[in-house]
Structures are given as C-alpha cells and as structure tokens.
Scaffold this active site. Sequence first.
Site, PDB file in Angstrom:
ATOM      1  N   ASP A 153       0.826  -1.209   0.000  1.00 23.18           N
ATOM      2  CA  ASP A 153       0.000   0.000   0.000  1.00 23.18           C
ATOM      3  C   ASP A 153       0.864   1.265   0.000  1.00 23.18           C
ATOM      4  O   ASP A 153       2.102   1.188  -0.016  1.00 23.18           O
ATOM      5  CB  ASP A 153      -0.916  -0.067   1.245  1.00 23.18           C
ATOM      6  CG  ASP A 153      -2.292   0.502   0.986  1.00 23.18           C
ATOM      7  OD1 ASP A 153      -2.444   1.312   0.067  1.00 23.18           O
ATOM      8  OD2 ASP A 153      -3.217   0.132   1.738  1.00 23.18           O
ATOM      9  N   ASP A 208     -10.024   3.368  -3.511  1.00 26.68           N
ATOM     10  CA  ASP A 208     -10.689   2.118  -3.090  1.00 26.68           C
ATOM     11  C   ASP A 208     -12.114   1.959  -3.624  1.00 26.68           C
ATOM     12  O   ASP A 208     -12.931   2.876  -3.541  1.00 26.68           O
ATOM     13  CB  ASP A 208     -10.776   2.059  -1.562  1.00 26.68           C
ATOM     14  CG  ASP A 208      -9.406   1.929  -0.926  1.00 26.68           C
ATOM     15  OD1 ASP A 208      -8.389   2.040  -1.634  1.00 26.68           O
ATOM     16  OD2 ASP A 208      -9.362   1.727   0.293  1.00 26.68           O
TER      17      ASP A 208
HETATM   18  C1  GLA Z   1      -5.933   1.191   1.460  1.00 32.68           C
HETATM   19  C2  GLA Z   1      -6.060   0.183   0.322  1.00 32.68           C
HETATM   20  C3  GLA Z   1      -7.188  -0.785   0.637  1.00 32.68           C
HETATM   21  C4  GLA Z   1      -6.896  -1.508   1.940  1.00 32.68           C
HETATM   22  C5  GLA Z   1      -6.683  -0.499   3.061  1.00 32.68           C
HETATM   23  C6  GLA Z   1      -6.143  -1.153   4.330  1.00 32.68           C
HETATM   24  O1  GLA Z   1      -7.058   2.006   1.561  1.00 32.68           O
HETATM   25  O2  GLA Z   1      -6.290   0.840  -0.891  1.00 32.68           O
HETATM   26  O3  GLA Z   1      -7.354  -1.720  -0.411  1.00 32.68           O
HETATM   27  O4  GLA Z   1      -5.763  -2.305   1.779  1.00 32.68           O
HETATM   28  O5  GLA Z   1      -5.732   0.513   2.688  1.00 32.68           O
HETATM   29  O6  GLA Z   1      -5.896  -0.226   5.340  1.00 32.68           O
END
Ligand code: GLA
Length: 392
Positions: A153, A208
Amino acid sequence: MSKCRFRFLIAVLILMLSSAMPGQAASDNLALTPPMGWNSWNKFSCDVSEGLIKSIADAIATNGMKAAGYQYVIIDDCWQVGRDAAGNILADPVRFPSGIKALADYVHAKGLKFGIYSCAGTNTCAGRPGGLFHEVQDARNYAAWGVDYLKYDWCNHADEPAEQAYSRMRDALRQSGRPIVFSICEWGQSQPWLWGANVGNLWRTTSDIQDCWDCRRDWGGMGFTHILDLQAGLESFAGPGHWNDPDMLEVGNSGLTDTECKAHFSLWCVLAAPLITGNDVRFMRPEIQSILTNRELIAMDQDPAGRQGVRVSKAGNTEVWAKLLVDGTRAVVLFNRGDVPAEITVTWADLGYRGRQHVVRDLWAGSNLGKFKKQFTDRVAPHDVCVIKVMP
Ligand code: GLA
C-alpha cells in the site's frame, strides 16, 4: 558467421530483450493470467484472525472456488502489531497465536496460495507498522513464512516517487529468492500503468472500491461504475504478468443487487482484471456463488492472450465492451447503466470483423443463440449486462 545470420541473431536478441521487459517485475513468470483469490479487506476490514483465514481457506477449497481457479488467500491490513528489537515484523499474538508461517502452511495444505499486506510507508493505512526502511528484512521474513503474494500500500510514504519506493520492495522480493506476486497499491496516483510492468505484477488504477453502484466518498472511494469509467484507455498497459487492477470485487457484499453483482463481475472479466473476491465466501447464497464461479466468464478473464477489453461504443446509459480472445473470438459485454430496459446493439464492424455472419453464444445462459448477420441486439434490463461470445 554470415552477415545475414549475424543480423538475424541481433534481431532475435532484441526481440528477446524487449519481450523480457514486462517480465522484469519482482518475480518472472508469475501472474501470467490475472490473479484470482480472496482478500479480507472489503468485508472484514481490521477484524482478521487466524481462525477467520483458516475457515475462508476451508471454504474456498471445498465450495467450488478453488476448482474454478481461485488461488490466493490474502490477509489485508491489521495482522501486524509491531517490530521486535531486531526490527522483525510481528503478527498480532492474540489474533494470530500460531504465527503467520503456520497459517501459510495451513493454506498451502489446502492446495491454495497465501498472501499478505504491507505498505511502502512508515505505517499502513490502518496505522500498523509499514515496510519503509525494512524492505529487505520484511521480504526475507515473508519468504521464510511461505508468502506467495504481497499487496503493498501507499499510506504514510516517504517523500520519494512511487516508482522508486516500489522498486525497492521489488528488489527485496527478488533477493528473498521466493517467487512472490507483487501487487502495487498506490491508487493510480502516479500513473503506475506507465512504470508498473517493470516493478510489479499488478497495480491499482484508482482509489478504493466501495460496496455500491455509483457512490462517491469525499476521500476518493467510489462505486464500481466510476471505477469502470477510469479503466477505459488503460488497455494497452495490461498483459501476461502485468495487469491493471481496478480493485477487489464487492460481489456478495450488501451494497449491490444480484443483477449489479453480475454486471460488476462481467465487467471485471472483460477488463482482464484480477478476480480477488471480497465477500464472506463461507456463507454465500447460491446466486452469488454461481456468479463467482461461472466457468465461461472466468475463462474470458483468464484468456491466455491477456488482452484487456476495450469500450467500443457508448450512447447515453448504454455501452459495449469487447475483449479479443486468444482464438480470435470476441467476448462482448452489453451494459445498461440506466433505470429502464434498453436495446443495445453491437455490430460486427465494432468488433473488427469483416465477415457478415457470426455465431453468438450467451455466456451467462451457457448456450448458443445462433447465427447473426452484421450485428446482435439484446434488450438489457436496468443495471444488467448481456455477455456474449462472437465466433469468427
Ligand atoms: C488502502 C487500500 C485498501 C486496503 C486499506 C487497508 O485504503 O487501498 O485496499 O488495503 O488501505 O488499510
């Protein structure tokens, strides 16, 4: 050596080098088709434990998902709580009392692969310890535990270009000596499709996904229809070993109707997207299970040519996406975003066919519809899709 032979060898060498370029990711010969599996985040967020992961692996091994091609069982954020005095990353001892290696062994014993999550920053997005400045040590530990897939990430990162940060982890994974699929999760911020093929096996293209049709969160999260729009134009960057990742599936969670789940899954398949499920696969309704395990749809996603589908037409609320398959067949999705039924047409010319007459197969029905001249039209229900294969 004759001049011609020399030139021929140079040409072969150039060809070999250029075709090796996209394979320069963390691990060569991995993810030759889009990765398929399950990830904890969309449904369980931080509520992860070894009990959960084991029961998910049990379900995938027995409910038809493994047989349909799902492989990776991936723990997302919140498995980690700190580092020991030597800097080794530590799993939460309450939620993972047996440790990550034992859990990976369990998943492997089910005939599945094991994935884990970390972050290129000091801390993960949920505030757990990240991988920055610990790349080599973390990669070595992941390899020793038997990790097969790393999602990495981008929260709390250093003041450096993403390509540099992710390349450091790629090098560490390579040094670990274990083939590990490398999933770049920097949300499309620095156009990772331009550099990702040399660094990882897949890269998130957007913020996301949310469990909704077209919602938008003020921090950037969005429903699958908005994500879909952002994939148009990225098709040339995807291929075997290096994929655009429009994020994990929301199929089977609570925010979409079954029709919308079918549309979401179909569109991810035409995009050659990684199929990482994000629902509670232990307790699926049969309708959801049959969407996630549809063989003909999955075959479209997993086609070995690895071509991402293209939006070939759009008019108001209707659009047509098409994917050229390895045998010259075209897989086509007719998508109705509107709230009333709509007639949607794809012409053979849209698909680049010169011939007049082609056989059409309905992939959700699993049956051939017959021969059609010049075009095919279907009346598509609101928020639904018609998915066909048009044979050469
Ligand atoms: C980010 C990523 C998500 C998930 C969260 C976890 O937002 O894009 O897919 O992995 O972190 O904290």
